[in-house]
Design a protein around this motif. Structure first.
Motif, mmCIF file in Angstrom:
data_model
loop_
_atom_site.group_PDB
_atom_site.id
_atom_site.type_symbol
_atom_site.label_atom_id
_atom_site.label_comp_id
_atom_site.label_asym_id
_atom_site.label_seq_id
_atom_site.Cartn_x
_atom_site.Cartn_y
_atom_site.Cartn_z
ATOM 1 N N PHE A 104 37.828 54.412 30.191
ATOM 2 C CA PHE A 104 39.113 53.754 30.007
ATOM 3 C C PHE A 104 40.227 54.795 29.959
ATOM 4 C CE2 PHE A 104 35.941 51.083 27.760
ATOM 5 C CZ PHE A 104 35.952 50.014 28.638
ATOM 6 N N ILE A 105 41.110 54.747 30.946
ATOM 7 C CA ILE A 105 42.196 55.717 31.046
ATOM 8 C C ILE A 105 43.327 55.368 30.072
ATOM 9 C CG2 ILE A 105 43.859 56.818 32.611
ATOM 10 C CD1 ILE A 105 40.875 57.325 33.279
ATOM 11 N N THR A 106 43.728 54.101 30.078
ATOM 12 C CA THR A 106 44.815 53.631 29.207
ATOM 13 C C THR A 106 44.361 52.371 28.487
ATOM 14 O OG1 THR A 106 45.758 52.200 30.908
ATOM 15 C CG2 THR A 106 46.568 54.478 30.827
ATOM 16 N N LEU A 107 45.146 51.961 27.521
ATOM 17 C CA LEU A 107 44.842 50.721 26.810
ATOM 18 C C LEU A 107 44.936 49.519 27.748
ATOM 19 C CD1 LEU A 107 44.065 49.573 24.059
ATOM 20 C CD2 LEU A 107 46.498 49.384 23.538
ATOM 21 N N ALA A 108 45.927 49.528 28.639
ATOM 22 C CA ALA A 108 46.060 48.437 29.614
ATOM 23 C C ALA A 108 44.838 48.368 30.525
ATOM 24 C CB ALA A 108 47.327 48.619 30.440
ATOM 25 N N ASN A 109 44.327 49.530 30.926
ATOM 26 C CA ASN A 109 43.115 49.600 31.744
ATOM 27 C C ASN A 109 41.924 49.044 30.974
ATOM 28 O OD1 ASN A 109 40.670 51.897 32.273
ATOM 29 N ND2 ASN A 109 41.423 50.770 34.060
ATOM 30 N N ALA A 110 41.816 49.397 29.693
ATOM 31 C CA ALA A 110 40.720 48.886 28.863
ATOM 32 C C ALA A 110 40.800 47.370 28.739
ATOM 33 C CB ALA A 110 40.767 49.539 27.480
ATOM 34 N N ARG A 111 42.000 46.847 28.495
ATOM 35 C CA ARG A 111 42.167 45.390 28.382
ATOM 36 C C ARG A 111 41.734 44.683 29.658
ATOM 37 N NH1 ARG A 111 47.955 46.089 25.634
ATOM 38 N NH2 ARG A 111 47.314 45.994 23.454
ATOM 39 N N HIS A 112 42.146 45.223 30.797
ATOM 40 C CA HIS A 112 41.815 44.612 32.079
ATOM 41 C C HIS A 112 40.294 44.612 32.317
ATOM 42 C CE1 HIS A 112 42.020 43.489 36.271
ATOM 43 N NE2 HIS A 112 41.273 44.546 36.554
ATOM 44 N N GLN A 113 39.653 45.750 32.099
ATOM 45 C CA GLN A 113 38.209 45.839 32.341
ATOM 46 C C GLN A 113 37.411 44.990 31.356
ATOM 47 O OE1 GLN A 113 36.428 49.586 33.470
ATOM 48 N NE2 GLN A 113 38.467 50.473 33.775
ATOM 49 N N VAL A 114 37.842 44.952 30.110
ATOM 50 C CA VAL A 114 37.157 44.139 29.100
ATOM 51 C C VAL A 114 37.276 42.654 29.440
ATOM 52 C CG1 VAL A 114 37.347 43.382 26.687
ATOM 53 C CG2 VAL A 114 37.253 45.821 27.227
ATOM 54 N N GLU A 115 38.461 42.203 29.835
ATOM 55 C CA GLU A 115 38.638 40.792 30.190
ATOM 56 C C GLU A 115 37.863 40.435 31.451
ATOM 57 O OE1 GLU A 115 39.614 36.876 29.834
ATOM 58 O OE2 GLU A 115 39.750 38.470 28.328
ATOM 59 N N SER A 116 37.798 41.343 32.419
ATOM 60 C CA SER A 116 36.997 41.099 33.629
ATOM 61 C C SER A 116 35.527 40.946 33.265
ATOM 62 C CB SER A 116 37.162 42.244 34.631
ATOM 63 O OG SER A 116 38.457 42.281 35.120
ATOM 64 N N TRP A 117 35.048 41.805 32.356
ATOM 65 C CA TRP A 117 33.654 41.702 31.920
ATOM 66 C C TRP A 117 33.408 40.372 31.208
ATOM 67 C CZ3 TRP A 117 31.064 40.941 27.381
ATOM 68 C CH2 TRP A 117 29.689 41.161 27.407
ATOM 69 N N ARG A 118 34.341 39.942 30.338
ATOM 70 C CA ARG A 118 34.199 38.668 29.613
ATOM 71 C C ARG A 118 34.115 37.494 30.591
ATOM 72 N NH1 ARG A 118 36.646 34.208 27.487
ATOM 73 N NH2 ARG A 118 38.526 34.510 28.702
ATOM 74 N N THR A 119 34.972 37.492 31.592
ATOM 75 C CA THR A 119 34.970 36.426 32.589
ATOM 76 C C THR A 119 33.640 36.387 33.324
ATOM 77 O OG1 THR A 119 37.358 36.628 32.833
ATOM 78 C CG2 THR A 119 36.187 35.519 34.612
ATOM 79 N N ASP A 120 33.160 37.549 33.747
ATOM 80 C CA ASP A 120 31.869 37.623 34.434
ATOM 81 C C ASP A 120 30.742 37.167 33.514
ATOM 82 O OD1 ASP A 120 30.090 38.629 36.681
ATOM 83 O OD2 ASP A 120 29.372 39.866 35.009
ATOM 84 N N TYR A 121 30.788 37.581 32.266
ATOM 85 C CA TYR A 121 29.748 37.203 31.294
ATOM 86 C C TYR A 121 29.655 35.683 31.155
ATOM 87 C CZ TYR A 121 27.355 36.824 26.791
ATOM 88 O OH TYR A 121 26.480 36.487 25.790
ATOM 89 N N ASN A 122 30.782 35.008 31.081
ATOM 90 C CA ASN A 122 30.778 33.547 30.912
ATOM 91 C C ASN A 122 30.466 32.793 32.197
ATOM 92 O OD1 ASN A 122 31.368 33.531 28.153
ATOM 93 N ND2 ASN A 122 33.563 33.487 28.499
ATOM 94 N N ARG A 123 30.895 33.297 33.333
ATOM 95 C CA ARG A 123 30.810 32.539 34.589
ATOM 96 C C ARG A 123 29.612 32.843 35.465
ATOM 97 N NH1 ARG A 123 36.988 32.941 36.809
ATOM 98 N NH2 ARG A 123 37.940 31.721 35.143
ATOM 99 N N SER A 124 29.072 34.044 35.388
ATOM 100 C CA SER A 124 28.138 34.477 36.428
ATOM 101 C C SER A 124 26.721 34.782 35.965
ATOM 102 C CB SER A 124 28.691 35.740 37.108
ATOM 103 O OG SER A 124 29.991 35.513 37.583
ATOM 104 N N ARG A 125 26.411 34.619 34.710
ATOM 105 C CA ARG A 125 25.103 35.038 34.226
ATOM 106 C C ARG A 125 24.249 33.869 33.760
ATOM 107 N NH1 ARG A 125 25.969 40.536 31.153
ATOM 108 N NH2 ARG A 125 27.578 41.398 32.473
#
Length: 194
Positions: A142-163
């Motif tokens: 994670f380079i910045t806090l904004a980058n961390a937020r984006h990657q964490v939310e992308s992971w959450r979406t994938d976790y709920n929708r694709s597994r």
């Protein structure tokens, strides 16, 4: 002189199993995870899950997440989903603070505390946080806090929708939640808030 620990006299959680849960929004669980940005600054992540559907309802990422931010996350969830009957938490300062306890009492949500030193009494969120750490926090830089937020939310979406989940008949969490919502009558959001 040694300072005494202050203990909260809130409701304690008895260890439960999935069989004790009968519907969505019966019990949510919340906990915190911490990590660091590339330049060494620490950030915290609040995770919120529904113990019945196993969905990750929210992940809030910031350098500081005091009790008022926890309330903000719960209020956003109340607008989109309604509130649970109870929320299982540990004795972290954000959860035992007066503002969170007062807010839960006002909303009619039972705040249930696990016994100190017994994280498996909140096993659903502990398991989720372990997976979250392995698959997202440890796997990304994670380079910045904004980058961390984006990657964490992308992971959450994938976790709920694709597994697909074996305990849910190999349905994804969103598919299972939609099926549960069709089977049970949903109270109005205003009804849950009043």
């Amino acid at each position: 002189m040694r300072k005494r620990k202050r203990r909260h006299s809130g409701e304690r959680v008895a260890p439960t199993t999935k069989a004790c849960l009968q519907r969505a929004d019966q019990r949510w669980a919340m906990d915190f995870v911490a990590d660091t940005l590339a330049q060494g600054r620490t950030f915290r992540v609040l995770t919120v899950i529904d113990e019945y559907t196993r969905e990750c309802l929210a992940i809030e990422t910031d350098t500081s997440l005091p009790g008022l931010r926890v309330i903000g996350v719960l209020e956003r969830l109340a607008q989109t989903r309604g509130l649970p009957e109870e929320i299982s938490v540990d004795h972290g300062p954000e959860f035992v603070c007066r503002s969170v306890r007062s807010w839960c009492e006002t909303q009619g949500v039972l705040l249930r505390y696990i016994e100190p030193g017994r994280p498996m009494q909140n096993g659903h969120i502990e398991s989720f946080n372990g997976r979250f750490r392995d698959e997202c926090l440890n796997a990304n830089w994670f380079i910045t806090l904004a980058n961390a937020r984006h990657q964490v939310e992308s992971w959450r979406t994938d976790y709920n929708r694709s597994r697909p989940h074996s305990a849910l008949g190999y349905q994804t969490l969103n598919e299972f939640a939609a099926l549960v919502a069709q089977r049970q009558p949903q109270p109005t959001i205003m009804g849950k808030l009043s």
